[in-house]
Design a protein around this motif. Structure first.
Motif: not given
Lengths: 287, 347
Positions: B22-34
Motif C-alpha cells: 500500500t502506497l500513500i501519496y500526500v498532496r504537496g509532499k509525494g509518496v510518503v508511505l510504502d
C-alpha cells in the motif's frame, strides 16, 4: 544475456551500416552525449543498428535519431528514457549515468493530467456539480439579502401576525375558493360575506357608516379583508364597477391582489395604497 | 463548502491499495508511505476473545509464517480486491494515521483510491466503504491502468494511443489510453503472488521441499527471470524436506525459476496479446511507435520486458520507478483533482 544472437548477427550485417555512421560524422569522437556514448559502444562491439532493432524493437529511424541526440523526433520523454534504458541494457552499459546525462534535454516525464480540450459542453452541466464555490456563495449572499429585505418590509408594513395571516389565508383559500368563482357569475354582490353586509351593493353612492370600509373596483381584482377578530369579512374576486361596503370591527387587515384597480375608503377618507403595494399586491392594516 | 477550512486540518491523499503493498501519496509532499499490505492481529484469550492490532505493514510482514497461535497475520487484499473488509479498514486507518501529522484533529482527508479496472461494482463499493470507514470525507476512485499511465508520464490526454501493463501483486492490468480515457482495459488475476505460488509449487514438486511465502518472494526477486539469459544465477534456499520433516538447504538456479514462472507469465503475455488484438489500428500504430510501458512490481522481474518484446514484436519499456507509478499517478490526479473529473472511475 543476448550473446548468442549478437555474435550470430555480427558477421553478417555489421559491415554495411558502419561506414554510413562514420561518414555522417556529426558527433565528434570526444562527445559524451548519451547518443554518442551509445553509438561508440555499439561500434566498438561491432554491432549494427539492425542488431539493436532486432532485440529492442524500436525502429532503426528512432535508434539513429537517438544516436544523433535528436530527441525531438522521438515520441515523448517516457519513450526516450525507455529506449535509452533498453539500448544500454542491450550494450550492457549502466543506464543510470546515461539517464542522468539525458535529464536536461529529456526530463523525467512530467505527467500531464488534463482533460482533453473540447469545444464547449455538449450538455449544460448541472449547477450543483459544476458551479464554482464563489458563485454559490454569491447566490447564497443575494438570497440572504433578499430574505432580510423581505422580512424588513413585511415587518414594517404588517404586524407581527402577518405571517400567521398569510398561512391562514393560504389554508383558508381552499375552503373559500368556490366563492370567487361563483361570485362574479351571480353578480356584483358577494354571497359569502352577505351576512356581514347590508344589501346595498347597488347603492354605491350612499356613504358607508362610520367605521366601515368602502371598496370600489376599477378593474377585476382579488381581495380579502379580516376584522379585529381575525374573521374574514370580505373575500373574493370582483369585476370592474363593483362597489362594496364592509362592516366589521377595526382594525382591518386588508390584502388586495391588484392594488392599482381598487380604491379603498375608510369613512370619507381615501386610503392611499401606494406605500403598501409591492408588485401590485397591497397588504396593510387599517385602524 | 468548508473545503478551504478542511485543507488546513487534513491533507488530501492518494492511495494505491495494492495486494502486496500500500502506497500513500500526500498532496504537496509525494509518496510518503510504502508498506506491505499486511496486518498482524493478536487474539486475546478469555470468554470474550478481544482482537487487537499487533502490527501493520513491514513489521507485520516479517511475522508471516513465524506467528504463534494467538497472532494472526492477514493479508486483507487478494487478487487486487478486498478479501477481509474490517481488516482492510483498520489497516487503512493505521496507515492514514501514520502519514497524518496533526494530532489535534482526527484526519478526514479526501482520498483518491485505485481500483483494478476489472473489479466488480461490489468490489469497488467495498474499497470505497473501507476508505470512508478509515476516515475519508470523500472518496474518488481511479482505475489502476489510468493511474499507472499518468505516473509513467505517458501523454494520456493526447490523441495518441498509450499502452500500459501494470503488474501488481494480485492483478495484471492492461490498458490502452487515448484522449484521457480508457479505450481498452482488462485485468487478469495474475501477479506477483501467483509468481510466488508457482515457485512454491515448483519447489515442492521437484525438490520435495516446502518453503514459505517470504522465501519464495526472495527467490523471485533475486534470481527470478522471465527470459532465458546467458548467465545462470543460483541461490541457496532453506525449507522443510517433506519426506524427512527436517529443515534442509538446497540450491536453485534462475533457469528453474524461469521454468516455474512460465505458467503465470504465459497468462500475462496472453492478456497483453488480447489487448493488442482488440486495440483499434490507429492506436496500435501509436503503440508500435512508442512502445508499451511496464509498471508495477512485476516490471522489476528480470527480463520481463524482453519476454514481452519477443512475444509481441513491439518495443517494451519499463517506466521510471515502476513500483510507485500507480501511487504517483493517482497523486498527480489528486493535485489536479479540482480541475478535472473525467478521469475518475464510477462505482
Amino acid at each position: 544475456m543476448t550473446e548468442v544472437r549478437v555474435t550470430d548477427s555480427l558477421d553478417t550485417e555489421s559491415i554495411e551500416p558502419a561506414p554510413a555512421e562514420t561518414a555522417e560524422g556529426v558527433a565528434p569522437v570526444e562527445s559524451n552525449t548519451p547518443g554518442a556514448v551509445l553509438r561508440r559502444t555499439r561500434e566498438a562491439r561491432g554491432q549494427s543498428i539492425s542488431d539493436v532493432v532486432q532485440v529492442i524493437r524500436f525502429s532503426a529511424r528512432q535508434i539513429e535519431a537517438l544516436e544523433r541526440d535528436d530527441y525531438a523526433s522521438l515520441p515523448g520523454s517516457t519513450a526516450v528514457r525507455g529506449l535509452v534504458r533498453n539500448y544500454a541494457k542491450f550494450l550492457k552499459l549502466d543506464a543510470t549515468s546515461l539517464l542522468a546525462q539525458l535529464e536536461p534535454a529529456v526530463p523525467v516525464p512530467e505527467a500531464d493530467v488534463r482533460p482533453p480540450t473540447n469545444m464547449g459542453e455538449a450538455e449544460q452541466p448541472g449547477i450543483v456539480e459544476r458551479a464554482p464555490l464563489k458563485m454559490i456563495a454569491a447566490a447564497a449572499g443575494i438570497l440572504l439579502l433578499a430574505l432580510v429585505g423581505y422580512w424588513y418590509s413585511v415587518g414594517s408594513s404588517g404586524d407581527a401576525g402577518s405571517t400567521n395571516s398569510l398561512r391562514d389565508a393560504a389554508g383558508r383559500s381552499d375552503v373559500v375558493a368556490p366563492s370567487p368563482v361563483v361570485a362574479p357569475a351571480v353578480g356584483p354582490a358577494p354571497p359569502v360575506v352577505a351576512e356581514n353586509e347590508p344589501e346595498n351593493a347597488g347603492a354605491a353612492s350612499s356613504p358607508p357608516p362610520s367605521g366601515g370600509l368602502r371598496i370600489e373596483f376599477d378593474d377585476r381584482s382579488w381581495i380579502e379583508i379580516r376584522d379585529a377578530t381575525q374573521k374574514v369579512v370580505f373575500v373574493g374576486e370582483y369585476p370592474a364597477g363593483t362597489r362594496q361596503n364592509v362592516e366589521g370591527k377595526a382594525p382591518f387587515q386588508v390584502w388586495i391582489g391588484r392594488a392599482s384597480a381598487v380604491r379603498v375608503f375608510m369613512g370619507e377618507r381615501s386610503i392611499d395604497l401606494k406605500p403598501h403595494t409591492r408588485e401590485e399586491v397591497a397588504r396593510f392594516n387599517l385602524e | 463548502m468548508f473545503g478551504f477550512l478542511r485543507s488546513y486540518f487534513s491533507n488530501d491523499l492518494a492511495i494505491d491499495l495494492g495486494t502486496a503493498n500500500t502506497l500513500i501519496y500526500v498532496r504537496g509532499k509525494g509518496v510518503v508511505l510504502d508498506e506491505p499490505s499486511v496486518v498482524a492481529i493478536r487474539i486475546e484469550g478469555g470468554p470474550n476473545a478481544k482482537k487487537t492490532i499487533q502490527a501493520v505493514g513491514r513489521e507485520a510482514k516479517t511475522m508471516i509464517g513465524r506467528n504463534p497461535k494467538e497472532i494472526q497475520v492477514i493479508r486483507p487484499l487478494k487478487d487486487g480486491v478486498i478479501a477481509d473488509f474490517t481488516v482492510t479498514e483498520q489497516m487503512l486507518k493505521q496507515f492514514i494515521k501514520r502519514v497524518h501529522e496533526s494530532r489535534l484533529f482526527s484526519p478526514s482527508p479526501r482520498i483518491i483510491i485505485c481500483v483494478p479496472s476489472g473489479s466488480t461494482q461490489v468490489e469497488r463499493r467495498a474499497i470505497r466503504e473501507s476508505a470512508l470507514g478509515a476516515g475519508a470525507s470523500q472518496v474518488y476512485l481511479i482505475e489502476e491502468p489510468m493511474a499507472a499511465a499518468i505516473g509513467a508520464g505517458l501523454p494520456v490526454s493526447d490523441a495518441t494511443g498509450s499502452m500500459v501493463v501494470d503488474i501488481g501483486g494480485g492483478t495484471t492490468e492492461v490498458g490502452v489510453i487515448s484522449l484521457g480515457g480508457m479505450v481498452y482495459a482488462n485485468s487478469v488475476r495474475v501477479g506477483g503472488d501467483k509468481f510466488d505460488e508457482a515457485i512454491i509449487s515448483y519447489i515442492s514438486r521437484n525438490y520435495g521441499m516446502q518453503i514459505g511465502d517470504n522465501s519464495a518472494e526472495n527467490i523471485k526477486k533475486q534470481i527470478g527471470s522471465a527470459f532465458p539469459g546467458a548467465e545462470v544465477r543460483e541461490m541457496e534456499v532453506s525449507g522443510i524436506n517433506r519426506a524427512e520433516g527436517i529443515p534442509r538447504k538446497f540450491t536453485i538456479s534462475s533457469n528453474e525459476v524461469l521454468e516455474a514462472l512460465s505458467e503465470p507469465l504465459n497468462q500475462v503475455v496472453k492478456a497483453v496479446k488480447d489487448a493488442l488484438e482488440k486495440t483499434p489500428p490507429e492506436l496500435g500504430a501509436d503503440i508500435a511507435e512508442r512502445g508499451l510501458v511496464l509498471t508495477g512490481g512485476g516490471a522489476l522481474l528480470h527480463d520481463l520486458d524482453r519476454l514481452l518484446t519477443e512475444e509481441t514484436g513491439l518495443p517494451v519499456i519499463v517506466a521510471d520507478d515502476p513500483l510507485t507509478c500507480v501511487a504517483r499517478g493517482s497523486g498527480l490526479a489528486l493535485e489536479k483533482m479540482d480541475k478535472l473529473g473525467s478521469i475518475f472511475a464510477t462505482e
